[in-house]
Write an enzyme that holds these catalytic residues in place. Structure first.
Site, PDB file in Angstrom:
ATOM      1  N   LYS A   1       3.377   6.682   4.691  1.00 49.79           N
ATOM      2  CA  LYS A   1       2.435   5.722   4.108  1.00 49.79           C
ATOM      3  C   LYS A   1       2.955   4.328   4.381  1.00 49.79           C
ATOM      4  O   LYS A   1       4.106   4.010   4.096  1.00 49.79           O
ATOM      5  CB  LYS A   1       2.284   5.939   2.600  1.00 49.79           C
ATOM      6  CG  LYS A   1       1.232   5.033   1.979  1.00 49.79           C
ATOM      7  CD  LYS A   1      -0.167   5.421   2.416  1.00 49.79           C
ATOM      8  CE  LYS A   1      -1.168   4.279   2.284  1.00 49.79           C
ATOM      9  NZ  LYS A   1      -1.078   3.297   3.382  1.00 49.79           N
ATOM     10  N   THR A   2       2.092   3.517   4.937  1.00 46.96           N
ATOM     11  CA  THR A   2       2.459   2.152   5.313  1.00 46.96           C
ATOM     12  C   THR A   2       2.018   1.148   4.250  1.00 46.96           C
ATOM     13  O   THR A   2       1.242   1.454   3.348  1.00 46.96           O
ATOM     14  CB  THR A   2       1.804   1.769   6.646  1.00 46.96           C
ATOM     15  OG1 THR A   2       0.383   1.861   6.502  1.00 46.96           O
ATOM     16  CG2 THR A   2       2.253   2.693   7.756  1.00 46.96           C
ATOM     17  N   GLY A   3       2.516  -0.065   4.384  1.00 45.82           N
ATOM     18  CA  GLY A   3       2.095  -1.163   3.527  1.00 45.82           C
ATOM     19  C   GLY A   3       2.262  -2.472   4.269  1.00 45.82           C
ATOM     20  O   GLY A   3       3.213  -2.629   5.041  1.00 45.82           O
TER      21      GLY A   3
ATOM     22  N   SER B   1       0.793  -1.234   0.000  1.00 40.52           N
ATOM     23  CA  SER B   1       0.000   0.000   0.000  1.00 40.52           C
ATOM     24  C   SER B   1       0.826   1.286   0.000  1.00 40.52           C
ATOM     25  O   SER B   1       0.258   2.376  -0.128  1.00 40.52           O
ATOM     26  CB  SER B   1      -0.956   0.009   1.194  1.00 40.52           C
ATOM     27  OG  SER B   1      -2.025  -0.891   0.991  1.00 40.52           O
TER      28      SER B   1
END
Length: 296
Positions: A235-237, A66
């Site tokens: 922003k993480t994933g 993501s």
């Protein structure tokens, strides 16, 4: 006399450069020690406001998961800027655009129904809440995943690839590896988005970074061990695990603002991990704190 001062200035500049290089080398050694015995591949990149770059496993293609929603957001904002489209413009969403078998707080709010929403809200869902359906709607709005890939390349960012939507990444375990980046390519994109004026409408840039700062996911990653009031726009994933218990990716990438106003950009990617989710997050958090301490 002028030549003397120039010589002194040059000397101090050289000394500062050597000191920063030593700091980066020491930081890399500390990362090595932290990762000793870990069953995962970890990639790190840090770019400081002075232009110093730390690269760790930067030759590896890490699946973004993501984190690529940041790339999507930039392409969407580029279209909005060029077409003078307001953040408060309303878009119509069909129920068919909201598949059920994916992470989507937006679908929980509007189950099995058509609805309208502003672009501002849609992007907040995609970035801050990492909503997969919101992301794919924005990909279509921007002109498709190939257009987004081409747009990011036009920003002089290489060593990455985007070919899959969120829905596409869910089609097979292998598909998640097709959206990839090196850590340094990610921090270059972050710095480009922050330092360059990509949009004529300043509101769009301000909105993007505030939405990144408002991110609700992954509080235990980059932010996990930083002082409570540290400003982090990120922003993480995160992926699922395969039948053998291997997790494709646990990621976090963003901008950190120090108390004195200085900035640095950091990407922390954990790939093919047999560690627990908690351990993966702890790896990112501890490296993030190491970097923070080295920058102060």
């Amino acid at each position: 006399m002028k030549a003397y001062f120039i010589a002194i200035l040059t000397l101090f500049t050289c000394i500062a450069t050597v000191v920063r290089a030593q700091q980066m080398s020491e930081l890399e050694n500390r990362i090595d020690s932290l990762l000793n015995g870990k069953k995962a591949t970890v990639g790190i990149a840090v770019w400081t406001d002075k232009g110093d770059m730390l690269r760790y496993n930067d030759h590896v293609h890490f699946p973004l998961l993501s984190v690529f929603k940041f790339h999507v957001a930039l392409a969407v904002l580029d279209k909005m800027d060029k077409q003078s489209i307001s953040l408060d413009s309303i878009v119509s969403i069909k129920a068919s655009q909201m598949p059920p078998n994916t992470y989507s707080p937006l679908r929980k709010k509007f189950p099995d129904q058509d609805f309208t929403i502003t672009l501002r809200e849609l992007m907040q869902y995609s970035i801050s809440q990492s909503d997969n359906n919101a992301c794919d709607i924005l990909i279509e709005y921007a002109g498709g995943i190939k257009h987004i890939n081409d747009y990011i390349h036009r920003l002089s960012i290489d060593s990455f690839n985007l070919s899959e939507t969120e829905d596409g990444m869910h089609s097979s375990f292998e598909a998640v590896y097709r959206n990839w980046s090196t850590p340094s390519a990610m921090v270059r994109l972050l710095r480009t988005a922050d330092e360059k004026e990509l949009f004529s409408n300043k509101e769009l840039k301000d909105f993007l970074w505030q939405t990144m700062i408002d991110t609700e996911t992954g509080a235990n990653k980059l932010k996990g061990m930083l002082p409570a009031k540290t400003v982090v726009g990120h922003k993480t994933g995160s992926s699922d695990r395969n039948a053998d218990g291997m997790k494709t990716a646990d990621n976090d990438a963003g901008l950190v603002i120090l108390p004195d106003g200085r900035k640095y950009y950091i990407a922390a990617f954990v790939m093919d991990s047999y560690e627990t989710d908690e351990d993966n997050a702890n790896i990112i958090a501890r490296i993030s704190r190491m970097v923070y301490d080295a920058m102060r």
